[in-house]
Write an enzyme that holds these catalytic residues in place. Structure first.
Site, PDB file in Angstrom:
ATOM      1  N   ARG A 107     -20.951  10.300 -24.865  1.00  0.00           N
ATOM      2  CA  ARG A 107     -20.490   9.287 -24.468  1.00  0.00           C
ATOM      3  C   ARG A 107     -20.859   8.968 -22.855  1.00  0.00           C
ATOM      4  O   ARG A 107     -19.499   9.073 -22.898  1.00  0.00           O
ATOM      5  CB  ARG A 107     -19.753   8.358 -25.223  1.00  0.00           C
ATOM      6  CG  ARG A 107     -19.735   8.203 -27.505  1.00  0.00           C
ATOM      7  CD  ARG A 107     -20.572   7.070 -27.571  1.00  0.00           C
ATOM      8  NE  ARG A 107     -22.231   7.204 -27.121  1.00  0.00           N
ATOM      9  CZ  ARG A 107     -23.060   5.898 -27.945  1.00  0.00           C
ATOM     10  NH1 ARG A 107     -22.614   5.252 -29.140  1.00  0.00           N
ATOM     11  NH2 ARG A 107     -24.312   5.440 -27.270  1.00  0.00           N
ATOM     12  N   PHE A 147     -18.673  -2.014 -26.626  1.00  0.00           N
ATOM     13  CA  PHE A 147     -19.537  -1.192 -27.649  1.00  0.00           C
ATOM     14  C   PHE A 147     -21.345  -0.957 -26.612  1.00  0.00           C
ATOM     15  O   PHE A 147     -21.726  -2.471 -26.527  1.00  0.00           O
ATOM     16  CB  PHE A 147     -19.697  -1.527 -29.138  1.00  0.00           C
ATOM     17  CG  PHE A 147     -20.307  -0.527 -29.469  1.00  0.00           C
ATOM     18  CD1 PHE A 147     -20.015   1.062 -29.584  1.00  0.00           C
ATOM     19  CD2 PHE A 147     -21.796  -0.552 -30.261  1.00  0.00           C
ATOM     20  CE1 PHE A 147     -20.947   2.456 -30.636  1.00  0.00           C
ATOM     21  CE2 PHE A 147     -22.518   0.686 -30.823  1.00  0.00           C
ATOM     22  CZ  PHE A 147     -21.852   1.806 -30.977  1.00  0.00           C
ATOM     23  N   THR A 148     -22.279  -0.323 -27.248  1.00  0.00           N
ATOM     24  CA  THR A 148     -23.317  -0.510 -26.405  1.00  0.00           C
ATOM     25  C   THR A 148     -24.160  -1.705 -26.402  1.00  0.00           C
ATOM     26  O   THR A 148     -24.677  -2.354 -25.849  1.00  0.00           O
ATOM     27  CB  THR A 148     -24.114   0.998 -26.932  1.00  0.00           C
ATOM     28  OG1 THR A 148     -23.795   1.128 -27.998  1.00  0.00           O
ATOM     29  CG2 THR A 148     -23.649   1.986 -26.022  1.00  0.00           C
ATOM     30  N   LYS A 179     -20.309   1.262 -41.232  1.00  0.00           N
ATOM     31  CA  LYS A 179     -19.002   2.307 -40.778  1.00  0.00           C
ATOM     32  C   LYS A 179     -17.689   1.510 -41.100  1.00  0.00           C
ATOM     33  O   LYS A 179     -17.402   2.862 -42.176  1.00  0.00           O
ATOM     34  CB  LYS A 179     -18.421   1.678 -39.442  1.00  0.00           C
ATOM     35  CG  LYS A 179     -18.766   2.943 -38.279  1.00  0.00           C
ATOM     36  CD  LYS A 179     -18.616   2.302 -37.042  1.00  0.00           C
ATOM     37  CE  LYS A 179     -18.818   3.247 -36.193  1.00  0.00           C
ATOM     38  NZ  LYS A 179     -19.361   4.402 -35.563  1.00  0.00           N
ATOM     39  N   PHE A 200     -30.413   5.684 -23.794  1.00  0.00           N
ATOM     40  CA  PHE A 200     -29.630   6.904 -24.738  1.00  0.00           C
ATOM     41  C   PHE A 200     -30.637   7.536 -25.944  1.00  0.00           C
ATOM     42  O   PHE A 200     -30.487   8.454 -26.205  1.00  0.00           O
ATOM     43  CB  PHE A 200     -27.734   7.089 -24.691  1.00  0.00           C
ATOM     44  CG  PHE A 200     -27.953   5.968 -25.326  1.00  0.00           C
ATOM     45  CD1 PHE A 200     -27.906   4.139 -24.799  1.00  0.00           C
ATOM     46  CD2 PHE A 200     -27.871   5.738 -27.029  1.00  0.00           C
ATOM     47  CE1 PHE A 200     -27.035   3.473 -25.857  1.00  0.00           C
ATOM     48  CE2 PHE A 200     -27.593   4.704 -27.724  1.00  0.00           C
ATOM     49  CZ  PHE A 200     -26.754   3.623 -27.233  1.00  0.00           C
ATOM     50  N   TYR A 226     -33.701 -12.650 -55.473  1.00  0.00           N
ATOM     51  CA  TYR A 226     -33.795 -12.647 -53.664  1.00  0.00           C
ATOM     52  C   TYR A 226     -32.518 -14.280 -53.383  1.00  0.00           C
ATOM     53  O   TYR A 226     -32.090 -13.872 -52.038  1.00  0.00           O
ATOM     54  CB  TYR A 226     -35.474 -14.005 -53.298  1.00  0.00           C
ATOM     55  CG  TYR A 226     -35.120 -13.536 -51.815  1.00  0.00           C
ATOM     56  CD1 TYR A 226     -36.168 -13.078 -51.283  1.00  0.00           C
ATOM     57  CD2 TYR A 226     -34.719 -15.620 -51.659  1.00  0.00           C
ATOM     58  CE1 TYR A 226     -36.392 -13.074 -50.072  1.00  0.00           C
ATOM     59  CE2 TYR A 226     -35.506 -14.767 -49.731  1.00  0.00           C
ATOM     60  CZ  TYR A 226     -35.882 -14.033 -49.154  1.00  0.00           C
ATOM     61  OH  TYR A 226     -35.934 -14.709 -48.200  1.00  0.00           O
ATOM     62  N   ASP A 231     -14.279  -6.886 -33.526  1.00  0.00           N
ATOM     63  CA  ASP A 231     -15.200  -6.163 -34.256  1.00  0.00           C
ATOM     64  C   ASP A 231     -14.262  -5.408 -35.490  1.00  0.00           C
ATOM     65  O   ASP A 231     -14.346  -4.829 -34.558  1.00  0.00           O
ATOM     66  CB  ASP A 231     -16.105  -5.379 -32.622  1.00  0.00           C
ATOM     67  CG  ASP A 231     -17.432  -4.695 -33.415  1.00  0.00           C
ATOM     68  OD1 ASP A 231     -17.034  -3.670 -34.663  1.00  0.00           O
ATOM     69  OD2 ASP A 231     -17.554  -4.419 -32.681  1.00  0.00           O
TER      70      ASP A 231
END
Ligand code: F0G
Length: 487
Positions: free
Chosen positions: A394, A137-138, A271, A460, A85, A228
């Protein structure tokens, strides 16, 4: 431009095709179902490719997020995971990898990219704040707005041109940045956000030269920079290919240079390192402590942050592999191949080829469909019907509905066809191109979509739509006429 692309091996025949620099060792069987079953599936999925079952999908090009192929070394590393943990050795290995690749000493692990956005936004964004960025970005936008911030996209004039040969369409417009800070006051700008390989405008990179200019403005105003880094490997790859100063630099040096220009670097490791998870990195103890307490509250203890230790191990290895040119060049090379072939066929795609996927300009593909009938969503549904390949809308479906009941029409209507790293073969790519070509020749048969069930937030994902006429049936009939009983 540098010519050092390892996948570009010279062919005697002169052909320009990328070569896979890996071999297939574990495979997953795919199903290409008959078109009648695909019609049934898309009806059941409310004409939203997010709602398809992968049993009904042939080529899953929805995203590269969590779908990149893992390497043998990544899978092997999962066996040495230290179940604990707190204080797990797996965490320290990941910490060391992040230090090596991003050059940041302090790491907050989170379960995925948007969790990092939640923590950064809760910590730094207050009502009335203005946040400049190359593009949103969304999930980024949603988190910043929930915390009362307003985002400003200060891209250059090139950014939204579909057809361009500008190498860095993800750059920030420096004059717009200066004007924005002057207009709203530096005290209202908590940070400047840069998104590597700008996702929503076609995976387009920014240059280090642009980063340095942004840094200068940031320093003049005492504003921090937040990067990002979800698609940072590809952005670094494009810098090596396209920015003369870095033609002979290693990907690692480029990554370090990029991260060194920003106070905070966060990422979705779904990613960047072909696993699950994410993280926030900084060298500032002050910033680290400001964010730290939200990690146990929302994610988990500070040495696992909502990830399994197995994922953490694979993430550490994946991060290091991101600096390997044979790994990081694979997806961009396949995208470039697809973009070149589609362009030759006259199919409108974003150029130059970027990261993440191939982006089809749906407004040019389907000029007869008004934006409020969602051309990119319609094209995604039509492509699925005729090929079993699922891409992602998109465009305006991925946008929001305004208080007056109208859609906020998006800048671009893109069908994104993701090329996760080392997943698809060249023949699958050729099949995709062939079916897109057929669709382009039969594009008048495609009609629009309308919402029948529309969630209020991030609509979406779960929204359901229906065709505005019986165009899917007509498309299927024409397909059968041309392809007989072929799948
Ligand atoms: N930032 C960028 C640039 C992204 O592309 C994503 C995710 C996130 C943040 C959020 O990360 O999904 O791990 O929470 N992009 C995925 C995509 C969803 O399909 O492009 P996440």
């Amino acid at each position: 431009m540098s010519q050092s692309n390892p996948t570009k091996i010279k062919f005697f025949s002169g052909q320009d095709i990328p070569v896979e620099l890996h071999k297939v060792r574990v495979v997953q069987k795919l199903h290409l179902k008959p078109i009648d079953q695909r019609l049934e599936a898309i009806n059941k999925g409310g004409y939203n490719t997010f709602l398809l079952n992968t049993n009904d999908v042939f080529l899953d090009m929805l995203t590269d997020s969590g779908t990149n192929a893992m390497s043998d070394n990544q899978v092997a590393s999962m066996h040495q995971a230290d179940d604990a943990y707190a204080g797990s050795q797996s965490f320290y290995r990941m910490e060391a990898a992040l230090k090596e690749v991003f050059g940041k000493e302090l790491i907050l692990p989170v379960h995925q990219g948007r969790a990092a956005e939640n923590i950064i936004s809760q910590t730094f964004v207050r009502p009335g704040h203005k946040i400049p960025m190359n593009y949103h970005f969304t999930t980024t936008k949603a988190h910043m707005e929930i915390n009362g911030g307003e985002i400003f996209e200060i891209y250059t004039d090139e950014a939204l041109k579909i057809s361009s040969n500008h190498p860095f369409k993800g750059n920030i417009d420096i004059q717009k940045l200066k004007d924005l800070i002057a207009k709203y006051g530096k005290e209202n700008v908590p940070f400047i956000r840069l998104e590597a390989s700008t996702n929503l405008i076609g995976g387009q990179p920014f240059s280090i030269e642009n980063m340095r200019q942004v840094r200068k403005v940031a320093d003049e105003n005492g504003i921090m920079m937040v990067l990002d880094a979800s698609l940072i490997g590809e952005n670094a790859w494009f810098i090596k290919q396209r920015e003369a100063e870095f033609a002979n630099s290693s990907i690692k040096d480029i990554l370090r240079t990029m991260c060194g220009l920003c106070e905070i670097v966060y990422f979705s490791s779904r990613k960047v390192s072909s696993t699950r998870g994410g993280g926030i990195c900084t060298n500032s103890q002050v910033l680290f402590l400001k964010m730290r307490d939200l990690v146990p509250l929302f994610e988990g203890f500070l040495t696992y942050g909502g990830m399994s230790v197995r994922e953490i191990e694979a993430m550490a290895v994946g991060l290091i592999e991101t600096t390997d040119e044979t790994v990081i060049s694979q997806s961009p090379s396949f995208i470039e191949y697809a973009v070149n072939e589609l362009s030759k066929l006259g199919i409108p795609v974003i150029t130059p080829a970027g990261a993440l996927g191939c982006h089809v300009d749906s407004m040019a593909f389907l000029p007869h469909i008004p934006q409020k009938e969602y051309p990119a969503g319609a094209l995604a549904a039509a492509l699925y019907l005729v090929s079993g390949a699922r891409g992602m809308e998109r465009g305006t479906i991925s946008s929001v509905r305004l208080e007056n009941g109208e859609d906020l029409l998006s800048d671009m209507e893109l069908l994104r066809l993701a090329f996760p790293r080392r997943v698809f073969t060249l023949s699958q790519t050729m099949f995709l191109i062939d079916r897109l070509n057929w669709l382009y020749k039969n594009r008048e048969l495609i009609g629009g979509l309308k919402f029948v069930d529309e969630p209020k937030v991030l609509r979406f994902f779960m929204g359901r739509l229906a065709p505005t006429s019986n165009w899917p049936e007509k498309l299927v009939a024409k397909f059968k006429q041309d392809f007989g009983d072929s799948l």
